[in-house]
Design an enzyme around this catalytic site. Structure first.
Site, PDB file in Angstrom:
ATOM      1  N   GLU A 275       0.814  -1.220   0.000  1.00 22.82           N
ATOM      2  CA  GLU A 275       0.000   0.000   0.000  1.00 22.82           C
ATOM      3  C   GLU A 275       0.841   1.260   0.000  1.00 22.82           C
ATOM      4  O   GLU A 275       0.425   2.297  -0.519  1.00 22.82           O
ATOM      5  CB  GLU A 275      -0.936   0.020   1.216  1.00 22.82           C
ATOM      6  CG  GLU A 275      -2.064  -0.973   1.084  1.00 22.82           C
ATOM      7  CD  GLU A 275      -3.208  -0.721   2.050  1.00 22.82           C
ATOM      8  OE1 GLU A 275      -3.008  -0.071   3.087  1.00 22.82           O
ATOM      9  OE2 GLU A 275      -4.316  -1.191   1.763  1.00 22.82           O
ATOM     10  N   HIS A 296      10.534 -26.395  -0.844  1.00 20.55           N
ATOM     11  CA  HIS A 296      10.036 -27.511  -1.651  1.00 20.55           C
ATOM     12  C   HIS A 296       8.895 -27.045  -2.548  1.00 20.55           C
ATOM     13  O   HIS A 296       8.014 -27.818  -2.879  1.00 20.55           O
ATOM     14  CB  HIS A 296       9.582 -28.630  -0.724  1.00 20.55           C
ATOM     15  CG  HIS A 296      10.681 -29.123   0.163  1.00 20.55           C
ATOM     16  ND1 HIS A 296      11.410 -30.246  -0.124  1.00 20.55           N
ATOM     17  CD2 HIS A 296      11.224 -28.600   1.293  1.00 20.55           C
ATOM     18  CE1 HIS A 296      12.336 -30.421   0.807  1.00 20.55           C
ATOM     19  NE2 HIS A 296      12.245 -29.433   1.687  1.00 20.55           N
ATOM     20  N   LYS A 408     -14.318  -0.351  -4.906  1.00 23.25           N
ATOM     21  CA  LYS A 408     -15.391  -0.003  -3.970  1.00 23.25           C
ATOM     22  C   LYS A 408     -16.537   0.728  -4.670  1.00 23.25           C
ATOM     23  O   LYS A 408     -17.699   0.505  -4.365  1.00 23.25           O
ATOM     24  CB  LYS A 408     -14.854   0.865  -2.818  1.00 23.25           C
ATOM     25  CG  LYS A 408     -13.971   0.095  -1.851  1.00 23.25           C
ATOM     26  CD  LYS A 408     -13.611   0.970  -0.653  1.00 23.25           C
ATOM     27  CE  LYS A 408     -12.590   0.277   0.241  1.00 23.25           C
ATOM     28  NZ  LYS A 408     -12.129   1.174   1.327  1.00 23.25           N
TER      29      LYS A 408
END
Lengths: 428, 428
Positions: A275, A296, A408
Site C-alpha cells: 500500500e 520444496h 469499492k
C-alpha cells in the site's frame, strides 16, 4: 537488529550504495525530524505519543476488564486494523485462557457460521476496529456480532463491546448511543502503521501479550533510527538497497524466514509495502515465504526462475528449548542427525539456504535476537520507518492508498449504497 | 468449469490467441496422448491408473481401519507430499470426529512441541509420505513421531503407522522390518502431481472426504481435456493466455478468490507452477491472494503498482446457505445492506473487483459451480494438465525440479550427512 547484504554478482558496489545514501541523505534527516507535509500521518513516529505510560495503563485497565471473565475476544477489523495484533498474538500466545478470533476480514458466510459456532457457550467480548467505519467487512461483522451478543447476553451486553475508531465517526456515535467502550483510533495514524497504539495494543493486551515490552522494543528502535546518521542507519541501509535493486530491474521482494510463527507478520509486512509503494506504476511487489516448507515449492523458482526476485531473510538467532533427534534401533537413513537438536538443524538449513540463494540473487539478512514482544516492537518500527524512507526514495507518498477505492465504487453501486448516502472514504 | 479472459488494454487480440493456439496445436495433441519422453512422470494423466475402482477400495479399507478408533491422523510430508490432501481437508472438513495434523513440513522445535502437546491423551495414527525418503523434514518428523507412538502405545503401535513411499526405498524397508502398512507412492508421479493417488487420497479418506467424488471430478476433467481439440480446450486456452502474457512482459500470476477456504489450495497451485516452470531463467512467479481481505493490502499494488501482474480469479458460483444482514434499531451506516445475504455481498464484491482490476490488468476468470470434493478433483486435474501444456509452451521440462537441490548440498555438508552416505536424490 543487524543488517547484512549479499550480492555475489555485484549488481552494485558498496561504493555505489554509500554514494547513493550520501546523495539521498536529506531524506533520512527529514524523516528523522518528521516532515510537516505528512504530519497528519506521523502519529506512529514518536512511540510515546500513542504508547506512552499513560496510554499503556489505560489499555491494560480495559484489557483487564475483558480478561476478568472473558474467554474469547473477537477482533473485528480488516487490513491495518487487525494485522499487527494478529501477527503478535498468533506468534506468541500459546494456548492461554483467552482466545482471540477474527471477524470482519472477509465476506464469507461459511467463515461467519464457523466463527459463531466457536462462540457457543463461551463468555465473548468484541473489539471492533475501524478508522472511519465506512468499510463493508467490519461493518457487517460488527452488525452480526453485536446482534449475537445482545441475543445471548441481553441487557448489559454493552460492556462486552470495545470499539476502536476516530472521534466523530459513526462508530463513536454508536458508542455514545449504546454505551460501548470507546478507544481512540489515532487520527494521525493510518491502519498499516497502527501496531503501537490502541489498534494493535488492546487486542494484544487482552491476549496476555506484554505490551510494555512491545512499546519498549519500538521505542528503542525509534531512538536508534532517529539518532543514527547516514550510512550507519539500518533502516536507511535497507531502504537504499531495495531502491537500488529496484533501479537494477528487480521487481519482487521476498521476505523469508524459517519461523512458522511469523505467518501473520508476513501479512502485516506485505500490506505495509504494497500500500505504501505500489502506486504511480511503481514499487516492488512484496511477497513472503515460509521456509523450510516453501523450499520444496517456491525454492525452485528462486534458484532458477525468472530473475526478478531478491530475498530478505529474517534471521531469529535464539530458538529457545529445542527438541532433539534421538537415535533409533534401526538405521532409517537419517542417522547423521542423531543427537542434533531441531535448532541446530534449522540453523544449518538457514545458512545453507542463504548461501545457495545468494549465489544467484541479492539477499538481505536482518538478524533478530529472539522472537518475543520486544522484537515485534522493534520489527514494526523498523519496517515502518524504512518504508517511509523507501517510499520517499521511490518518489511516492508512503501514507496514502488511492488505488483501493476503485473496486469499492463498483461494489457500492451494485449494493445500492448510493441510494443511502453519497460519500465514500477509504479506510486502511 | 468455464474460462473467460478480460483485457481492456488488448495486449493481444483474440485473433492472435487463436493463431498462437493453432500454431502450437501439436503441444496439445501430444500431451493428450502422453509423450513417451515423459512417460516416467505421467502416472497422473490417466486418473484410473492410480485412482480406479480397485485402488479406491484399498484406500477406503485402510482409511476405515484408522477411522475405527483414531482421533488424530498426523500427516508427515513436505511439498507435494501433503499439499493436495491438505487443500481438500482444510477446505471441506468442518470439525468431524477425525482431526488431521501436519508434521515434517518444517524444522521448528516450537511447532513440534505444540504438535506433540495436541496429541496427548488421543488415539493417534501417522501417515508418513515421502517418495524417496531422503528429505530431512519428513525424516525427522517420522523419527520423532514413531518414537512417540511406540512410547505411548508400546508393542502394537505398528498398526498405527501408514507409510506412503516407493518400492525399494528405505521407507519400504522400514515397513518390512517393523510391520507398518505400506502404500505405494507411484514411481511415475512427482509430488506436485500426486493428489489423485494414495498420496493425496489416503489422508483425505481418513478425514472423511468423499474420495470417489474427487476421482470422478478428475476423471471427468481428464475426458473433457483429452477429447476437446484446439482452441476449445480450456486448459490449452489457459496455458496459451499465460504464455502470451509472459511474452508481453508480465512476470507474476496472481491467483485470487473470495473463498477463505482455498488457502491451502493456493499452496498446492503455487508449488505446481513454481517448480514446473521456474527454470532456465524463465517462468511466471506464482502468488495468491485471499480476497476480500487482501483488497485492503495487495489491492493497492494491483491497481496502481508496477505493471508486472496479471490475475487469475477462481469464481465459485454457489455459496451454499448464507448468513443475512439483519436490520438494526439504529442506523449504523450500513443500512443499505439490510436484508442482503453475505453470498449476495460477496458476489457484488467479486464482480466489482474483476471489473476494477480488469480495467488495468489482464484477468482470467475460471468458473466453478461449487466447492466440494468433485470440484477439487476437477481443479487438480485441470491445473496439472494446463501446467504440462504451459511448461511445453515455455520450453521447459514441467516434471523436474533441479533447482531445489542447491541448498541441500550445503545443508547436508554442514550436518555431516556425507560422512554417512554419498548419494543425494531430490524429493518433491
Amino acid at each position: 537488529m543487524r543488517l547484512e547484504f549479499y550480492d555475489a554478482e555485484r549488481r552494485f558496489t558498496l561504493c555505489r550504495l554509500k554514494q547513493y545514501m550520501k546523495q539521498e541523505a536529506d531524506i533520512l534527516t527529514r524523516a528523522q525530524a518528521g516532515e510537516e507535509r505528512y504530519s497528519g500521518n506521523l502519529g506512529w513516529l514518536h512511540v510515546d505519543e500513542w504508547a506512552g505510560e499513560e496510554k499503556l495503563r489505560e489499555i491494560e485497565t480495559c484489557a483487564g476488564r475483558v480478561r476478568e471473565d472473558g474467554e474469547i475476544l473477537v477482533v473485528i477489523g480488516i487490513g491495518g486494523s487487525n494485522q499487527a495484533a494478529r501477527a503478535v498474538v498468533e506468534a506468541l500466545s500459546c494456548g492461554g485462557p483467552m482466545k482471540i478470533l477474527y471477524a470482519g476480514n472477509n465476506v464469507s458466510s461459511q467463515y461467519m457460521k464457523q466463527l459463531l459456532k466457536q462462540l457457543e457457550g463461551k463468555s465473548v467480548y468484541v473489539n471492533v476496529i475501524a478508522k472511519n467505519f465506512e468499510t463493508l467487512e467490519p461493518g457487517i461483522g460488527f452488525r452480526i456480532l453485536r446482534q449475537y451478543l445482545k441475543e445471548r447476553n441481553g441487557t448489559g451486553y454493552e460492556r462486552r463491546v470495545f470499539a476502536t475508531g476516530t472521534r466523530g465517526s459513526r462508530l463513536h456515535e454508536l458508542c455514545r448511543i449504546y454505551g460501548y467502550t470507546f478507544l481512540d483510533f489515532p487520527e494521525n495514524i493510518g491502519g498499516r502503521y497502527s501496531g503501537l497504539c490502541n489498534v494493535g495494543l488492546f487486542p494484544a493486551a487482552v491476549a496476555g501479550m506484554d505490551i510494555r515490552a512491545m512499546a519498549a522494543g519500538a521505542g528503542d528502535m525509534e531512538r536508534e533510527l532517529r539518532n543514527t546518521k547516514g550510512e550507519e542507519n539500518t533502516a536507511f541501509q535497507y531502504a537504499a538497497i531495495r531502491s537500488l535493486l529496484y533501479q537494477e530491474g528487480f521487481r519482487v521482494e521476498m521476505l523469508a524466514s524459517f519461523e512458522p510463527r511469523l505467518q501473520y507478520f508476513y501479512g502485516w509486512w506485505t500490506q505495509l509495502f504494497a500500500e505504501s509503494e505500489g502506486k504511480q506504476g511503481k514499487g516492488l511487489y512484496p511477497t513472503a515465504v515460509k521456509y523450510s516448507e516453501d523450499l520444496h515449492s517456491i525454492g525452485q523458482f528462486v534458484q532458477e526462475g525468472t530473475p526478478i526476485l531478491f530475498e530478505t531473510f529474517l534471521d531469529i538467532e535464539e530458538q529457545g528449548d529445542a527438541v532433539s533427534v534421538e537415535a533409533d534401533e534401526v538405521e532409517d537413513g537419517f542417522d547423521y542427525l542423531n543427537g542434533s537438536s531441531l535448532a541446530d538443524i534449522s540453523r544449518a538449513a538457514f545458512e545453507a539456504t542463504v548461501k545457495a540463494h545468494s549465489e544467484r540473487l541479492p539477499c538481505i539478512r536482518i538478524r533478530i535476537d529472539e522472537l518475543n514482544e520486544y522484537s515485534f516492537g522493534q520489527l514494526f518500527y523498523f519496517f515502518e520507518f524504512a518504508c517511509y524512507l523507501s517510499g520517499k526514495l521511490l518518489g511516492v507518498n508512503p501514507f496514502d492508498q488511492p488505488g483501493v477505492e476503485n473496486y469499492k465504487g463498483y461494489m457500492f453501486e451494485a449494493l445500492g449504497k448510493y441510494k443511502y448516502r453519497s460519500e465514500s472514504n477509504g479506510e486502511n
